[in-house]
Scaffold this active site. Structure first.
Site, PDB file in Angstrom:
ATOM      1  N   ASN A 214      23.917  10.355  43.511  1.00  0.00           N
ATOM      2  CA  ASN A 214      24.768  11.450  43.959  1.00  0.00           C
ATOM      3  C   ASN A 214      24.136  12.780  43.567  1.00  0.00           C
ATOM      4  O   ASN A 214      23.086  12.800  42.926  1.00  0.00           O
ATOM      5  CB  ASN A 214      26.183  11.304  43.385  1.00  0.00           C
ATOM      6  CG  ASN A 214      26.184  11.324  41.873  1.00  0.00           C
ATOM      7  OD1 ASN A 214      25.852  12.337  41.258  1.00  0.00           O
ATOM      8  ND2 ASN A 214      26.519  10.191  41.265  1.00  0.00           N
ATOM      9  N   ASP A 309      33.889   1.038  34.413  1.00  0.00           N
ATOM     10  CA  ASP A 309      34.430   2.391  34.263  1.00  0.00           C
ATOM     11  C   ASP A 309      34.323   2.742  32.776  1.00  0.00           C
ATOM     12  O   ASP A 309      35.131   2.307  31.958  1.00  0.00           O
ATOM     13  CB  ASP A 309      35.888   2.432  34.753  1.00  0.00           C
ATOM     14  CG  ASP A 309      36.445   3.848  34.738  1.00  0.00           C
ATOM     15  OD1 ASP A 309      35.991   4.676  33.913  1.00  0.00           O
ATOM     16  OD2 ASP A 309      37.337   4.144  35.557  1.00  0.00           O
ATOM     17  N   PHE A 326      36.279  14.023  33.227  1.00  0.00           N
ATOM     18  CA  PHE A 326      36.082  15.036  34.256  1.00  0.00           C
ATOM     19  C   PHE A 326      36.571  14.458  35.575  1.00  0.00           C
ATOM     20  O   PHE A 326      36.455  13.251  35.796  1.00  0.00           O
ATOM     21  CB  PHE A 326      34.600  15.424  34.375  1.00  0.00           C
ATOM     22  CG  PHE A 326      34.260  16.629  33.552  1.00  0.00           C
ATOM     23  CD1 PHE A 326      34.274  16.559  32.167  1.00  0.00           C
ATOM     24  CD2 PHE A 326      33.943  17.836  34.164  1.00  0.00           C
ATOM     25  CE1 PHE A 326      33.978  17.671  31.402  1.00  0.00           C
ATOM     26  CE2 PHE A 326      33.645  18.960  33.413  1.00  0.00           C
ATOM     27  CZ  PHE A 326      33.658  18.877  32.030  1.00  0.00           C
ATOM     28  N   LYS A 344      43.916   6.667  33.145  1.00  0.00           N
ATOM     29  CA  LYS A 344      42.853   6.275  32.215  1.00  0.00           C
ATOM     30  C   LYS A 344      43.236   6.567  30.760  1.00  0.00           C
ATOM     31  O   LYS A 344      42.388   6.443  29.869  1.00  0.00           O
ATOM     32  CB  LYS A 344      41.540   6.989  32.573  1.00  0.00           C
ATOM     33  CG  LYS A 344      41.007   6.636  33.980  1.00  0.00           C
ATOM     34  CD  LYS A 344      39.532   7.020  34.158  1.00  0.00           C
ATOM     35  CE  LYS A 344      39.057   6.853  35.596  1.00  0.00           C
ATOM     36  NZ  LYS A 344      37.612   7.024  35.771  1.00  0.00           N
TER      37      LYS A 344
HETATM   38  N1  CTP Z   1      33.646   7.621  35.084  1.00  0.00           N
HETATM   39  C1  CTP Z   1      33.091   6.674  34.225  1.00  0.00           C
HETATM   40  N2  CTP Z   1      32.630   5.502  34.716  1.00  0.00           N
HETATM   41  C2  CTP Z   1      32.703   5.238  36.045  1.00  0.00           C
HETATM   42  C3  CTP Z   1      33.266   6.210  36.927  1.00  0.00           C
HETATM   43  C4  CTP Z   1      33.718   7.398  36.405  1.00  0.00           C
HETATM   44  O1  CTP Z   1      33.039   6.896  33.023  1.00  0.00           O
HETATM   45  N3  CTP Z   1      32.236   4.098  36.505  1.00  0.00           N
HETATM   46  C5  CTP Z   1      34.183   8.871  34.516  1.00  0.00           C
HETATM   47  C6  CTP Z   1      33.456  10.128  34.905  1.00  0.00           C
HETATM   48  O2  CTP Z   1      32.465  10.458  33.966  1.00  0.00           O
HETATM   49  C7  CTP Z   1      34.579  11.169  34.888  1.00  0.00           C
HETATM   50  C8  CTP Z   1      35.806  10.398  35.270  1.00  0.00           C
HETATM   51  O3  CTP Z   1      35.465   9.013  35.043  1.00  0.00           O
HETATM   52  O4  CTP Z   1      34.807  11.648  33.575  1.00  0.00           O
HETATM   53  C9  CTP Z   1      36.293  10.572  36.681  1.00  0.00           C
HETATM   54  O5  CTP Z   1      35.372  10.135  37.585  1.00  0.00           O
HETATM   55  P1  CTP Z   1      35.711  10.071  39.152  1.00  0.00           P
HETATM   56  O6  CTP Z   1      34.587   9.398  39.815  1.00  0.00           O
HETATM   57  O7  CTP Z   1      36.119  11.421  39.624  1.00  0.00           O
HETATM   58  O8  CTP Z   1      37.021   9.199  39.147  1.00  0.00           O
HETATM   59  P2  CTP Z   1      37.280   7.763  39.580  1.00  0.00           P
HETATM   60  O9  CTP Z   1      38.152   7.166  38.546  1.00  0.00           O
HETATM   61  O10 CTP Z   1      36.003   7.071  39.870  1.00  0.00           O
HETATM   62  O11 CTP Z   1      38.150   7.972  40.866  1.00  0.00           O
HETATM   63  P3  CTP Z   1      37.726   8.365  42.376  1.00  0.00           P
HETATM   64  O12 CTP Z   1      36.244   8.226  42.493  1.00  0.00           O
HETATM   65  O13 CTP Z   1      38.491   7.419  43.175  1.00  0.00           O
HETATM   66  O14 CTP Z   1      38.191   9.790  42.550  1.00  0.00           O
END
Ligand code: CTP
Length: 401
Positions: A214, A309, A326, A344
């Site tokens: 990304n 996650d 974030f 979370k």
């Molecule tokens: N994050 C993480 N591990 C993942 C995905 C996300 O630790 N596999 C953490 C990111 O570092 C950030 C937060 O989760 O602090 C939110 O990430 P985001 O991608 O916006 O949220 P998601 O829970 O993945 O939800 P969505 O993509 O559906 O918006």
């Protein structure tokens, strides 16, 4: 996974004072003394024009070191060369910073020792402008200041009052004591606390040459790690593939995939706090081909499986660190961020809107921070400035937790 512990910034603080050609240069020797009184080790670099206002001998006497004047002096470079000087400094304080010097810095020029040292350094850059008030108000100067601040420079002043040119207005260099106070203020709000921070994207390999990734640059995460270190915290920064280097005093671990990032984070716990700034890929390819995938001419299906996650896992630990997430959202920022905070079980979430023109891969950002019962609008600013504000909120909330 590669690991690099950068050298801890040593006390005393090492300050390179840069002097450009303004009448306020007569106050610079006093600035050097005020900095030394506050325990700093000081070296001085002057532009050629500055020597018309103040002599190197004066600055040598008050700093206790030979003054750095020219870029191409073989003898001087054999002592402490400009690159060594740039690496040596924790802080570079340009006082006075003239309109001409600001323009050269904003343009990224390296046409003398001082501008070259600034470009070659990762030190905090402080600018104490001094010029006629009409010059200070000129759009060219304002734009140069804005550019430099956006890159992380901190501006001190100018103050207002009567000027050397006989006019009144904003343009006076701040008093040496005020500049020295600002440079050495450094909060110790997080002294003794250990932080783990993630930053950047993750790359999930499809084959030896392709990956799913990304547009995260890692700049926000690095800015947060630096602001935490500046507030006295001990920081481990776990970074995905980025083209950034961190300032001294931060332990850095480089990873590529979400799985590697997860393992690196877990290996660093327990810690007092975890700040998850990384844009972790939510999915990875179900399998990675050992050979480069060939074009077949047919349409192709890619099977993806969920990644761990990391944030949710850390927040689910018991005991757990103080956890900050974030949220990068393209719409309904507040609503989505609050939902993530709750889902979370986070202590804080910092939300920003991302799109084609903002957030990722940009120097500026806008953040709103939410806890379960409060919100802090940090406004729109450089990632460095936002990181500092976020760290204040974190410090305050950790104290109350
Ligand atoms: N994050 C993480 N591990 C993942 C995905 C996300 O630790 N596999 C953490 C990111 O570092 C950030 C937060 O989760 O602090 C939110 O990430 P985001 O991608 O916006 O949220 P998601 O829970 O993945 O939800 P969505 O993509 O559906 O918006």
């Amino acid at each position: 996974m590669s690991r690099n512990v950068s050298e801890k910034a040593e006390t005393p603080r090492r300050v390179l004072v840069g002097v450009s050609a303004g009448i306020a240069a007569y106050k610079t020797p006093e600035l050097v003394r005020r900095l030394r009184e506050r325990g700093c080790e000081v070296r001085v670099a002057m532009t050629r024009g500055a020597k018309e206002f103040i002599t190197p001998l004066t600055l040598q006497a008050v700093s206790g070191h030979r003054v750095h004047e020219t870029l191409l002096d073989v003898e001087a470079e054999a002592g402490m060369g400009h690159i060594e000087l740039a690496r040596w400094a924790d802080d570079i304080v340009v006082a006075p910073a003239t309109a001409d010097l600001l323009a050269r810095l904003a343009a990224g020029m390296a046409d003398d020792l001082l501008t070259t040292a600034v470009l070659a350094s990762r030190a905090r850059l402080w600018l104490a402008p001094a010029m006629n008030h009409v010059m200070w108000d000129h759009p060219a100067v304002r734009q140069n200041i804005a550019t430099l601040e956006q890159r992380g420079a901190r501006t001190l002043g100018p103050g207002s009052g009567s000027q050397a040119c006989g006019e009144e207005g904003y343009g006076r260099m701040l008093a040496p004591g005020e500049i020295a106070d600002a440079v050495t203020a450094g909060s110790e709000a997080l002294a003794g606390k250990r932080f783990v921070v993630t930053a950047g994207p993750t790359y999930e390999a499809l084959d030896p040459v392709r990956f799913i990734g990304n547009r995260s640059s890692g700049r926000m995460g690095f800015a947060v790690a630096e602001a935490l270190a500046e507030a006295g915290a001990e920081v481990t920064l776990i970074a995905g593939p980025v083209h950034l280097s961190a300032r001294g005093g931060i332990e850095r671990i480089d990873v590529r995939t979400a799985a590697e990032m997860r393992d690196a984070v877990m290996a660093q716990l327990p810690a007092d706090a975890f700040v998850s700034v990384a844009a972790v890929a939510d999915y990875r390819p179900a399998s990675r081909s050992d050979e480069k995938i060939k074009r077949s001419g047919e349409s192709m299906q890619l099977e993806l499986v969920p990644n761990p996650d990391i944030l949710r896992e850390v927040a689910g630990l018991s005991p757990r660190p103080f956890v900050v997430g974030f949220a990068a959202e393209t719409s309904d920022v507040g609503e989505n961020a609050r939902a993530k905070l709750e889902a979370k079980s986070l202590d804080l979430i910092a939300a920003n809107r991302v799109g084609d023109d903002c957030g990722f891969d940009a120097g500026e950002n806008a953040l709103v921070v939410y806890s379960s019962d409060r919100e802090w609008d940090l406004g729109s600013a450089s990632k460095t400035a936002l990181a500092e504000k976020l760290v204040s909120v974190i410090a305050e909330q950790m104290e109350n937790a």
